[in-house]
Design a protein around this motif. Sequence first.
Motif, PDB file in Angstrom:
ATOM      1  N   THR A 162       0.816  -1.226   0.000  1.00  0.00           N
ATOM      2  CA  THR A 162       0.000   0.000   0.000  1.00  0.00           C
ATOM      3  C   THR A 162       0.845   1.270   0.000  1.00  0.00           C
ATOM      4  O   THR A 162       2.002   1.259   0.420  1.00  0.00           O
ATOM      5  CB  THR A 162      -0.940   0.005   1.232  1.00  0.00           C
ATOM      6  OG1 THR A 162      -0.143  -0.195   2.399  1.00  0.00           O
ATOM      7  CG2 THR A 162      -1.990  -1.074   1.127  1.00  0.00           C
ATOM      8  N   PRO A 163       0.249   2.371  -0.457  1.00  0.00           N
ATOM      9  CA  PRO A 163       0.969   3.640  -0.567  1.00  0.00           C
ATOM     10  C   PRO A 163       0.787   4.517   0.687  1.00  0.00           C
ATOM     11  O   PRO A 163       0.090   4.146   1.625  1.00  0.00           O
ATOM     12  CB  PRO A 163       0.293   4.286  -1.771  1.00  0.00           C
ATOM     13  CG  PRO A 163      -1.133   3.845  -1.655  1.00  0.00           C
ATOM     14  CD  PRO A 163      -1.117   2.471  -1.018  1.00  0.00           C
ATOM     15  N   LYS A 188       2.405  -4.900   3.544  1.00  0.00           N
ATOM     16  CA  LYS A 188       3.635  -4.088   3.473  1.00  0.00           C
ATOM     17  C   LYS A 188       3.220  -2.646   3.239  1.00  0.00           C
ATOM     18  O   LYS A 188       2.878  -2.255   2.136  1.00  0.00           O
ATOM     19  CB  LYS A 188       4.553  -4.564   2.342  1.00  0.00           C
ATOM     20  CG  LYS A 188       5.975  -4.162   2.621  1.00  0.00           C
ATOM     21  CD  LYS A 188       6.743  -3.379   1.590  1.00  0.00           C
ATOM     22  CE  LYS A 188       6.272  -2.208   0.876  1.00  0.00           C
ATOM     23  NZ  LYS A 188       6.580  -0.888   1.448  1.00  0.00           N
ATOM     24  N   PRO A 189       3.164  -1.848   4.326  1.00  0.00           N
ATOM     25  CA  PRO A 189       2.767  -0.447   4.147  1.00  0.00           C
ATOM     26  C   PRO A 189       3.912   0.359   3.533  1.00  0.00           C
ATOM     27  O   PRO A 189       5.054  -0.111   3.508  1.00  0.00           O
ATOM     28  CB  PRO A 189       2.494   0.010   5.583  1.00  0.00           C
ATOM     29  CG  PRO A 189       3.421  -0.820   6.415  1.00  0.00           C
ATOM     30  CD  PRO A 189       3.561  -2.156   5.714  1.00  0.00           C
ATOM     31  N   SER A 222      11.731  -3.152  -2.643  1.00  0.00           N
ATOM     32  CA  SER A 222      11.985  -4.017  -3.805  1.00  0.00           C
ATOM     33  C   SER A 222      12.335  -5.433  -3.351  1.00  0.00           C
ATOM     34  O   SER A 222      11.918  -6.411  -3.978  1.00  0.00           O
ATOM     35  CB  SER A 222      13.083  -3.421  -4.687  1.00  0.00           C
ATOM     36  OG  SER A 222      14.236  -3.226  -3.919  1.00  0.00           O
ATOM     37  N   PHE A 239      -2.267  -4.591  -4.764  1.00  0.00           N
ATOM     38  CA  PHE A 239      -1.329  -3.471  -4.727  1.00  0.00           C
ATOM     39  C   PHE A 239      -2.048  -2.174  -5.033  1.00  0.00           C
ATOM     40  O   PHE A 239      -2.869  -2.113  -5.957  1.00  0.00           O
ATOM     41  CB  PHE A 239      -0.239  -3.716  -5.787  1.00  0.00           C
ATOM     42  CG  PHE A 239       0.681  -2.538  -6.023  1.00  0.00           C
ATOM     43  CD1 PHE A 239       1.683  -2.222  -5.128  1.00  0.00           C
ATOM     44  CD2 PHE A 239       0.521  -1.737  -7.157  1.00  0.00           C
ATOM     45  CE1 PHE A 239       2.524  -1.135  -5.356  1.00  0.00           C
ATOM     46  CE2 PHE A 239       1.359  -0.651  -7.386  1.00  0.00           C
ATOM     47  CZ  PHE A 239       2.365  -0.353  -6.485  1.00  0.00           C
ATOM     48  N   THR A 240      -1.752  -1.140  -4.276  1.00  0.00           N
ATOM     49  CA  THR A 240      -2.175   0.211  -4.645  1.00  0.00           C
ATOM     50  C   THR A 240      -0.912   1.056  -4.718  1.00  0.00           C
ATOM     51  O   THR A 240      -0.136   1.084  -3.752  1.00  0.00           O
ATOM     52  CB  THR A 240      -3.145   0.812  -3.610  1.00  0.00           C
ATOM     53  OG1 THR A 240      -4.297  -0.021  -3.526  1.00  0.00           O
ATOM     54  CG2 THR A 240      -3.581   2.217  -4.015  1.00  0.00           C
ATOM     55  N   GLY A 241      -0.712   1.715  -5.842  1.00  0.00           N
ATOM     56  CA  GLY A 241       0.493   2.532  -5.999  1.00  0.00           C
ATOM     57  C   GLY A 241       0.652   2.933  -7.449  1.00  0.00           C
ATOM     58  O   GLY A 241      -0.320   2.996  -8.205  1.00  0.00           O
TER      59      GLY A 241
END
Length: 489
Positions: A162-163, A188-189, A222, A239-241
């Motif tokens: 997330t973003p 995974k923030p 990464s 996923f947001t980004g």
Amino acid sequence: MASVATMRGHLTNSSLLRSDVLIDGKWKGAASGAKIDVEDPFTGQIVGSIPSLAADEVHGAIAAAETAFIPWSREMNRHRGALLRRWYELVMANQEDLARLITLENGKPLKEARAEIAYGAAFIEYYADEAGRIFGETIPPLVPGRQLLVEREPVGVCAAITPWNFPMAMLTRKIAPALAAGCTMLIKPASQTPLSALALLVLAEEAGIPAGVLNIVTGKASMIGDILTASPVIRKISFTGSTEIGAQLMAKSAPTIKRLSLELGGNAPLLIFDDADIDLAIETAMVAKFRNSGQSCVAANRIYVQRGIHDTFVKAFGDRVRAMSLGDGFDPATDIGPLIDEAGVAKVDEHLEDALSHGAEIVAGGKSQGGHMSPPTLVSGVSSKAALTREETFGPLAGVIQFETIDEGIRLANDTPFGLAAYFCSSSPATIAKASRGIESGMVGINTGLISTAVVPFGGVKMSGLGREGSRYGLDEYLNMKYICHAGL
Ligand code: ADP
């Protein structure tokens, strides 16, 4: 743990501030002791830290979620729903503290942070109820003696990346449907805004969500992304980004044929047609452009105004933009807080300079004055060649472009490889019907700039992504269909 005394935003419940991660029901730091600092974007001060995990620690989190999957997926749906309901109640009971953490790490005005907590919590509440409504199907067979069934099963172990722009809501709209469906999850923030995510997990643990069902990993993005995509245990990534990273994750997920939900970049148009109610049009533009200081994938990035209403709109919109106050998110008077980092401010300045070099004029605001502060700005006469019409500005810079006909407006709106949100203002049923059908986008707001809630399918078309979040469709993203043919009856 970081000291609450170091924080500008004082927390009532100091247990919400963590500097370690929750894996398999245990809070721990990186074995190496490596940390990543978290900065307050307004003051530039360090306000916390998170572990920078090593690869084997990320693998350990995957193993924990794998072990937790069978028991969690076999829990009664009602029980999973009840735990989500308790989590929702705890989130709302801690709304003020969670909002303060978001303002601290993200910079957004506290009133917007409070709204984000309520919005984000609504996803937990919605899926708490939906957990009990995961229905199967029977299909009439074509030959006698057969029963054809469709069951819905959880996808398995999932991961969410997330973003930083909506640090809490982007997580709950992934975690809540995953857990309701019976999946376990690793989150995974964004490294810039992990504190609210950690607080969310403190409350999930308190709500009784079992060990290993929800785990958090932090560290080098990464490295974590490579492990998650390569793992055959992870069956789905949400996923947001950015579109760039989304495309990389998609390519890296190909060898293990993972399911993917991708909420990627947008380049939302806002069309103001001649017959729009001017007050409604201004309100729509204000919310669609300036919420979260413009740092939103559904922010109106291009404002197209039809010739007949153009000058009136630009003048009234300019007055509103000039009246906004730029400052500390903790100051109740602030409308626009700091941007997340200097790169964000530099991009807004570049878009402004580029628009001016293509002939635009400043109506309100101007260049940044240094630091993370980018003033609310309006430019008119923007060329369709300007970068601000082609890429997401992700900041409080609004650009107005004039158009002549309805068809031209729709064509301009669609002149982008993206298709997340689009907005338009009109009071004519014929124009509304034509534009809402003609616009290529996953979501359309008519006479409003605020369209997202937990009960609707949020997502894009074209390069804005795959899948939907929120609503019953958001649950489907975490369910597989199993067809069962029972013969010989
Ligand atoms: P933004 O511009 O919003 O920071 P990003 O796509 O860079 O968008 O980041 C969104 C999320 O993706 C963040 O959690 C970030 O840490 C993560 N991320 C960035 N690069 C990678 C990568 N190579 N693999 C996996 N996740 C990544």
